[in-house]
Design an enzyme around this catalytic site. Structure first.
Site, mmCIF file in Angstrom:
data_model
loop_
_atom_site.group_PDB
_atom_site.id
_atom_site.type_symbol
_atom_site.label_atom_id
_atom_site.label_comp_id
_atom_site.label_asym_id
_atom_site.label_seq_id
_atom_site.Cartn_x
_atom_site.Cartn_y
_atom_site.Cartn_z
ATOM 1 C CG ASN A 145 -84.876 26.793 30.419
ATOM 2 O OD1 ASN A 145 -85.370 25.910 30.927
ATOM 3 N ND2 ASN A 145 -85.524 28.149 30.331
ATOM 4 N N GLY A 146 -83.372 30.135 31.505
ATOM 5 C CA GLY A 146 -83.995 30.781 32.879
ATOM 6 C C GLY A 146 -83.428 32.289 32.495
ATOM 7 C CB SER A 161 -102.248 25.381 26.289
ATOM 8 O OG SER A 161 -102.637 26.545 25.697
ATOM 9 C CE1 TYR A 176 -99.561 29.117 26.112
ATOM 10 C CE2 TYR A 176 -97.438 29.957 26.796
ATOM 11 C CZ TYR A 176 -98.612 29.999 25.866
ATOM 12 O OH TYR A 176 -98.257 30.240 24.795
ATOM 13 C CG ASP A 184 -103.268 28.487 28.557
ATOM 14 O OD1 ASP A 184 -102.557 29.578 29.095
ATOM 15 O OD2 ASP A 184 -103.581 28.222 27.330
ATOM 16 C CB CYS A 223 -96.728 36.392 36.990
ATOM 17 S SG CYS A 223 -96.835 34.463 36.671
HETATM 18 S S1 SF4 Z 1 -93.560 34.847 38.008
HETATM 19 FE FE1 SF4 Z 1 -94.742 33.193 36.937
HETATM 20 S S2 SF4 Z 1 -93.858 32.941 34.928
HETATM 21 FE FE2 SF4 Z 1 -92.265 33.849 36.149
HETATM 22 S S3 SF4 Z 1 -91.444 32.073 37.324
HETATM 23 FE FE3 SF4 Z 1 -93.004 32.864 38.792
HETATM 24 S S4 SF4 Z 1 -94.625 31.572 38.182
HETATM 25 FE FE4 SF4 Z 1 -93.421 31.494 36.578
#
Ligand code: SF4
Length: 486
Positions: free
Chosen positions: A123-124, A310, A269, A373, A462
């Protein structure tokens, strides 16, 4: 890189997928009974983290592997599960953020090394994967998939070939740390007679373990452990892992502690509200987000309605804080087909209306605050506003329980391209309000978000525009971008 949501617009079993989750992992050893039913149930609780494919690897030295496209209960049906023996295994649900989305890309990935099978579930996302893969290809390595997970597995095998030692927890952890630090990996390895679980040193993705009277299990989210009795849950820390075998289990540190980068969108989310992620209950976080949003953006209105599901917890928080009654103004249709991709704008609109039905008796002649959300492309928000107005709402005020999303993600979350994000299309928030045709719009501020989660230890990448980097923070464009209400 293939991404369903980049191709169109998708819905899955629960929510509209605005951006996609990046997979879930579950595994462990059961003490008395075959592990397959435990895996089926544990993985089912992670369905929200990936709906493209599911897979299982169970056994000891020569494991049984079964994976396919589809939901957990379709792929790992009772009929399939009843035939799988063995008390040790790993499993995976997938949504492709990196690599293809066909059956070949379903995980766990399995290879035979020195006559024994080794499998991995991940996962990742590993940023350095593309470059590293090219280098490995130049050295003669061949790949069946385009996913970073296969590259991780092949790299680990290559490095371990050089070492006299074999598959120990420490050796695998060392290879992961030396080659993939900076990437996001909550990852399970199935090696002969053992399972190794690791959480990357920056801890982007969650990983928990549970000891119970039934066995020892690891999962992306602790909600997977709900069906277990007599349990004790431990949240694996960044740079920590767990080695599990028939002889027992041991939590071990394999990498030095680093400044952590927990993904804040797990709380906004992705994760289930009944999970505790990074030491915090997700439902409680979402209620707090709604409360904070109401505090920052007061509004005179008659009712608060959530965009299900959500937006539900933030709407509760918004209602509690503002004193405006919470109502169910939009009904979610739970029986819409589980996953479909609608490539054209016209079809996207149809998708929203298939999924959400207004309750006119609630909305008629009301000033409505609608809580979601987040806002990604803005097209869904606009369709919701139109739907509410057509259904009699006098005013529609849109509130986002997260700040503007302005950047893509390099750690395994399929956020649309920068130019597709509505926050980047308009220099000021009023442009977004006009686009979605609302009477007002407001976002939770980035400071408000940090008040809830903390200044440090979280990834907010982000949500931060390039102009918000310290050297550019006084730019006019940035000031406009960070305006959160209009
Ligand atoms: S960029 Fe946004 S979605 Fe990606 S790990 Fe960082 S907080 Fe999470």
């Amino acid at each position: 890189m293939t991404s369903l949501c980049q191709k169109g617009y998708c819905f899955a079993g629960g929510n509209e997928i605005k951006f996609s989750e990046e997979c879930g992992v579950f595994g462990g050893i059961s003490y008395k009974y075959p592990i397959a039913p435990y895996i089926q149930q544990g993985l089912f609780m992670l369905q929200h983290r990936g709906q493209e494919s599911a897979g299982i690897c169970v056994g000891e030295r020569n494991p049984f592997i079964y994976k396919n496209k589809g939901l957990v209960m379709e792929v790992l049906s009772d009929r399939v599960i009843s035939k799988i023996r063995g008390r040790m295994g790993i499993s995976h649900v997938r949504y492709s953020t990196q690599g293809g989305s066909d059956t070949t890309h379903a995980q766990p990935y399995v290879v035979t090394y020195l006559g024994e099978k080794v499998a991995v579930a991940h996962n990742g996302n590993v940023k350095a994967a593309v470059e590293m893969r090219k280098n490995l290809e130049k050295q003669g390595e061949v790949f069946i998939t385009t996913a970073d997970t296969e590259m991780i597995l092949k790299k680990v095998i290559r490095e371990l070939r050089k070492a006299p030692s074999k598959w120990t927890f420490e050796e695998v952890g060392k290879v992961l740390t030396e080659n993939f630090t900076g990437g996001a990996w909550s990852i399970l390895f199935f090696v002969p007679g053992k399972i190794f679980a690791y959480r990357d040193p920056m801890g982007y993705r969650p990983l928990s373990m549970c000891e119970s009277i039934d066995g020892v299990f690891v999962s992306s989210e602790d909600t997977s452990f709900q069906m277990l009795e007599g349990k004790s849950v431990y949240h694996i820390q960044p740079g920590e892992g767990v080695e599990i075998s028939r002889d027992g289990f041991e939590v071990k540190r394999f990498a030095e502690e680093m400044p952590s980068k927990k993904c804040v969108f797990e709380h906004i989310y992705f994760a289930r509200p009944d999970s505790n992620v990074f030491g915090k209950n997700v439902y409680s976080s979402r209620v707090e987000l709604g409360r904070k949003c109401a505090l920052e953006n007061p509004i005179d209105a008659d009712i608060v309605i959530p965009v299900m599901d959500s937006g539900f917890a933030p709407a509760i928080g918004f209602s509690q804080q503002s004193g405006i009654p919470l109502q169910m103004g939009l009904m979610r249709n739970r029986w819409v087909g589980r996953t479909f991709i609608l490539p054209e704008q016209q079809m996207r609109s149809t998708g929203v209306r298939r999924k959400l039905t207004p309750i006119k008796e609630v909305l008629n002649n009301k000033r409505v605050v609608v809580i979601d959300d987040s806002i990604v492309r803005g097209t869904t928000s606009r369709e919701i506003v139109r739907l509410l107005k057509e259904s009699g709402a006098k005013e529609v005020h849109f509130r986002s329980a997260s700040p503007k999303i302005v950047n893509t993600c390099h750690w395994g979350v399929d956020i649309p391209t920068k130019k597709e994000l509505i926050a980047n299309k308009y220099d000021d928030t009023c442009g977004i309000r006009d686009f979605i045709e609302a009477d007002s719009i407001a976002y939770l501020s980035i400071d408000g978000l940090k008040d809830i989660f903390g200044r440090d230890g979280w990834c907010y990448s982000c949500l931060l525009a390039d102009c918000e980097k310290p050297e550019n923070e006084n730019s006019t464009k940035c000031a406009k971008l960070s305006e959160s209400v209009c």
